[in-house]
Design an enzyme around this catalytic site. Sequence first.
Site, PDB file in Angstrom:
ATOM      1  N   CYS A 155       1.629  37.103  12.557  1.00  0.00           N
ATOM      2  CA  CYS A 155       1.138  37.333  11.149  1.00  0.00           C
ATOM      3  C   CYS A 155       1.956  37.504  10.136  1.00  0.00           C
ATOM      4  CB  CYS A 155      -0.157  38.411  11.206  1.00  0.00           C
ATOM      5  SG  CYS A 155      -1.305  37.900  12.601  1.00  0.00           S
ATOM      6  N   HIS A 212      -1.425  39.716   3.995  1.00  0.00           N
ATOM      7  CA  HIS A 212      -1.957  39.124   5.038  1.00  0.00           C
ATOM      8  C   HIS A 212      -3.196  39.662   5.314  1.00  0.00           C
ATOM      9  CE1 HIS A 212      -3.107  37.874   9.125  1.00  0.00           C
ATOM     10  NE2 HIS A 212      -2.783  39.102   9.654  1.00  0.00           N
ATOM     11  N   ASN A 243      -9.151  36.218   9.637  1.00  0.00           N
ATOM     12  CA  ASN A 243      -7.662  36.390   9.838  1.00  0.00           C
ATOM     13  C   ASN A 243      -7.025  35.170  10.532  1.00  0.00           C
ATOM     14  OD1 ASN A 243      -5.170  36.998  11.038  1.00  0.00           O
ATOM     15  ND2 ASN A 243      -5.912  38.924  11.804  1.00  0.00           N
TER      16      ASN A 243
END
Length: 335
Positions: free
Chosen positions: A120, A260, A290
Amino acid sequence: KGSIIMKLKNVGIIGVGSYKPEKILTNSDLEKMVETSNEWIVSRTGIEERRIAEDSQATSDLAYEAAKKALENAKVSPEEIDLIIVATMTPDYFTPATAAIVQDKLGATKAAAFDLSSACSVQVYALVVAQNFIATGAYKKVLVIGAETLSKVLDWTDRNTCILFGDGASAMVLGEVEEGYGIKAFHLAADGSGEQALLVPAGGSRKPATSETVENKEHFLKMNGKEVFKFAVTVIPDTVAKTLEKAGMEMSDIDLIVPHQANYRIVSAAAKKMNYPEEKFYMNLNKLGNTSGASIGLALTEAYENGLVKKGDNLVFVGFGAGLSYASLVLKWAY
């Protein structure tokens, strides 16, 4: 003897684009699949829905759509691209590189191509790699794509993970920008001791695929949510502070932070630790979930399209995830 001093070029983002699959999976849909509720998901994560790729769509297909939009936004042709970096943890194949597949789809015949994997935080890593190629004069224009089809590595019976993730792609074109603009500083870091906190256990050389690994669902993403949460809340303030120190800047100089998009509570807790207004963190987690390596670019493109990013703004990107890895950079928007 005299020495040669190289003047590094100023490197910035000159175009952005994104692609979101059409299929929407809501929390209400998930209530029919696993034991959960809309209220529980929203209160714990901030996520209301996420996008899911079609069965026929691979990561390269999403990446290609985002790349086309970024090139159009930058007014750059595929033939002008010197390098394509695809930041992903869900490549089409182990080999060849997804970036090579995208290169062919785009017709970017002059471009080198490779994938980068750092979960990520990978889009920040990829931007720094691209910056260095351009700053030294090795390349003029680099295409950085963050793309994921995480739905294909999720156990849809595991309510701890399947509620969190979505699919999508984002792309950024990097090139030389005028003096005073572009990437000012960065900080890349990792803590490999946390490898077990977030991983796909099988399918690699540590544990090759067998009928047993498939039966045990070891090819799906596994996560220790509490460990990742604690890690993220600690490293976000740390990496941002280090980057700003390198840039000779203060938090008060920053117009927008693009983090993120993992969990609203993580960002909220980090904002408090940084004593920085939560509303200056751009979030679109509620609609996309996500999206790992695609998330920063997806949020950035949305913020840009909504008029929240303008020339001269100071932005911070910050990522964190499996590895465990984390990274940040600060840049002055150039267009």
